[in-house]
Design a protein around this motif. Structure first.
Motif, PDB file in Angstrom:
ATOM      1  N   PHE A   3       0.861  -1.188   0.000  1.00  0.00           N
ATOM      2  CA  PHE A   3       0.000   0.000   0.000  1.00  0.00           C
ATOM      3  C   PHE A   3       0.892   1.229   0.000  1.00  0.00           C
ATOM      4  CE2 PHE A   3      -2.089   3.400   2.397  1.00  0.00           C
ATOM      5  CZ  PHE A   3      -3.230   3.565   1.633  1.00  0.00           C
ATOM      6  N   CYS A   4       0.668   2.129  -0.921  1.00  0.00           N
ATOM      7  CA  CYS A   4       1.502   3.329  -1.021  1.00  0.00           C
ATOM      8  C   CYS A   4       0.627   4.573  -0.967  1.00  0.00           C
ATOM      9  CB  CYS A   4       2.335   3.310  -2.307  1.00  0.00           C
ATOM     10  SG  CYS A   4       1.359   3.251  -3.820  1.00  0.00           S
ATOM     11  N   THR A   5       1.203   5.641  -0.436  1.00  0.00           N
ATOM     12  CA  THR A   5       0.489   6.906  -0.297  1.00  0.00           C
ATOM     13  C   THR A   5       0.866   7.914  -1.377  1.00  0.00           C
ATOM     14  OG1 THR A   5       2.217   7.650   1.244  1.00  0.00           O
ATOM     15  CG2 THR A   5       0.255   6.606   2.184  1.00  0.00           C
ATOM     16  N   SER A   6       1.951   7.637  -2.106  1.00  0.00           N
ATOM     17  CA  SER A   6       2.391   8.528  -3.177  1.00  0.00           C
ATOM     18  C   SER A   6       3.297   7.741  -4.112  1.00  0.00           C
ATOM     19  CB  SER A   6       3.140   9.741  -2.616  1.00  0.00           C
ATOM     20  OG  SER A   6       4.346   9.331  -1.996  1.00  0.00           O
ATOM     21  N   ARG A   7       3.649   8.362  -5.235  1.00  0.00           N
ATOM     22  CA  ARG A   7       4.537   7.656  -6.164  1.00  0.00           C
ATOM     23  C   ARG A   7       5.937   7.518  -5.582  1.00  0.00           C
ATOM     24  NH1 ARG A   7       5.790  11.941 -11.084  1.00  0.00           N
ATOM     25  NH2 ARG A   7       6.493  13.705  -9.794  1.00  0.00           N
ATOM     26  N   TRP A   8       6.312   8.465  -4.706  1.00  0.00           N
ATOM     27  CA  TRP A   8       7.627   8.350  -4.067  1.00  0.00           C
ATOM     28  C   TRP A   8       7.621   7.213  -3.051  1.00  0.00           C
ATOM     29  CZ3 TRP A   8      10.503  11.004  -7.056  1.00  0.00           C
ATOM     30  CH2 TRP A   8      10.043  12.199  -7.622  1.00  0.00           C
ATOM     31  N   ASP A   9       6.524   7.046  -2.373  1.00  0.00           N
ATOM     32  CA  ASP A   9       6.383   5.929  -1.448  1.00  0.00           C
ATOM     33  C   ASP A   9       6.405   4.601  -2.201  1.00  0.00           C
ATOM     34  OD1 ASP A   9       5.967   4.508   0.892  1.00  0.00           O
ATOM     35  OD2 ASP A   9       3.795   4.718   0.815  1.00  0.00           O
ATOM     36  N   PHE A  10       5.738   4.575  -3.349  1.00  0.00           N
ATOM     37  CA  PHE A  10       5.741   3.368  -4.186  1.00  0.00           C
ATOM     38  C   PHE A  10       7.167   3.025  -4.632  1.00  0.00           C
ATOM     39  CE2 PHE A  10       5.758   1.773  -8.603  1.00  0.00           C
ATOM     40  CZ  PHE A  10       5.167   0.544  -8.401  1.00  0.00           C
TER      41      PHE A  10
END
Length: 281
Positions: A267-274
């Motif tokens: 589960f990611c909150t942003s593309r940077w987190d992904f």
């Protein structure tokens, strides 16, 4: 009797069908009343336990190349199947099955009472739930497959799996010896033979190889999962757990392993987190 395809013994061995005929009734007779062949075999087993060493030919395989029919040429187009002495394979399988391992909840394949359909159902149910979850963010899934799985696992992982599984020192030492002393005999086009000592992997064709790989691979993945959770610890991420009401155990449904196939959810909150999570994986 006709030997099954790719089930024939190495040149120095006898077919399993002959051994089964020779060993009929061995478990029901006393040592004194055993036929001469069964009595000799019984003394060999006793000598192995006393000395702590197994016959060399039990740890030596005759490698046979069978085509994969994948359209590739040379080595990538073939799979090596290892022909081993029937008595040696049965001996190692008996040693390996003296103790049962406790696989994690996310592991399937080569594990008794766990089926392929269970792994597929777990992933499908999990994906259905997360699609309808009222959260702010995105879910993603990654799949990995190991090429030449049996021959790619490290010897250290196999030794660690043996140590975790067995509590009898004699059996454990014999299994360690089998992993360390494995030899592969390859024949060339001119009937020349080469004897190799593999530094990684377990031998496809050995009765115990699937469970050896499964135990070693699942132990490595358990350590990877633990380290990954420590690296990616973040309060913004949703903890994903399933609580089993029957035994009170909490399970992580984000990872499913079927033999050598791995499916992992995140589960990611942003593309940077992904990007951070993919790089950590």
């Amino acid at each position: 009797k006709k030997v099954k395809s790719f089930k024939r013994p190495p040149p120095w061995g006898l077919p399993a069908e002959i051994w089964k005929l020779l060993l009929i009734g061995m478990s029901r007779l006393s040592i004194a009343s055993l036929p001469i062949i069964q009595k000799i075999l019984w003394y060999i087993f006793v000598a192995i336990r006393i000395s702590g060493y197994q016959p060399v030919w039990w740890t030596t395989s005759w490698a046979v190349a069978i085509p994969k029919f994948n359209g590739k040429r040379s080595c990538p187009g073939f799979r090596l199947i290892h022909l081993l002495d029937f008595i040696g394979k049965s001996w190692i399988r008996q040693l390996w099955q003296e103790q049962r391992s406790h696989p994690p909840c996310w592991a399937f394949g080569f594990i008794p009472n766990r089926r392929r359909e269970q792994a597929l159902l777990q992933q499908r149910l999990f994906q259905l739930r997360v699609r309808h979850a009222p959260v702010h963010g995105s879910w993603f899934f990654a799949k990995e497959d190991i090429a030449n799985a049996f021959m790619s696992i490290s010897k250290n992982a196999l030794h660690d799996a043996i140590h975790r599984r067995h509590h009898d020192l004699s059996s454990e030492n014999l299994l360690h010896q089998r992993v360390t002393d494995e030899m592969i005999m390859l024949s060339g086009p001119d009937d020349d033979c080469v004897l190799l000592s593999p530094q990684v992997g377990c031998l496809p064709g050995d009765n115990a190889a699937p469970q050896q790989f499964s135990d070693g691979y699942n132990n490595v993945l358990a350590l990877w999962r633990r380290d990954l959770n420590a690296v990616l610890k973040d309060r913004r991420r949703i903890p994903l757990e399933i609580h089993d009401l029957r035994d009170g155990i909490s399970a992580d449904p984000t990872m499913t392993v079927m033999a050598d196939d791995l499916a992992k959810a995140g589960f990611c909150t942003s593309r940077w987190d992904f990007r951070k999570q993919i790089q950590a994986w």
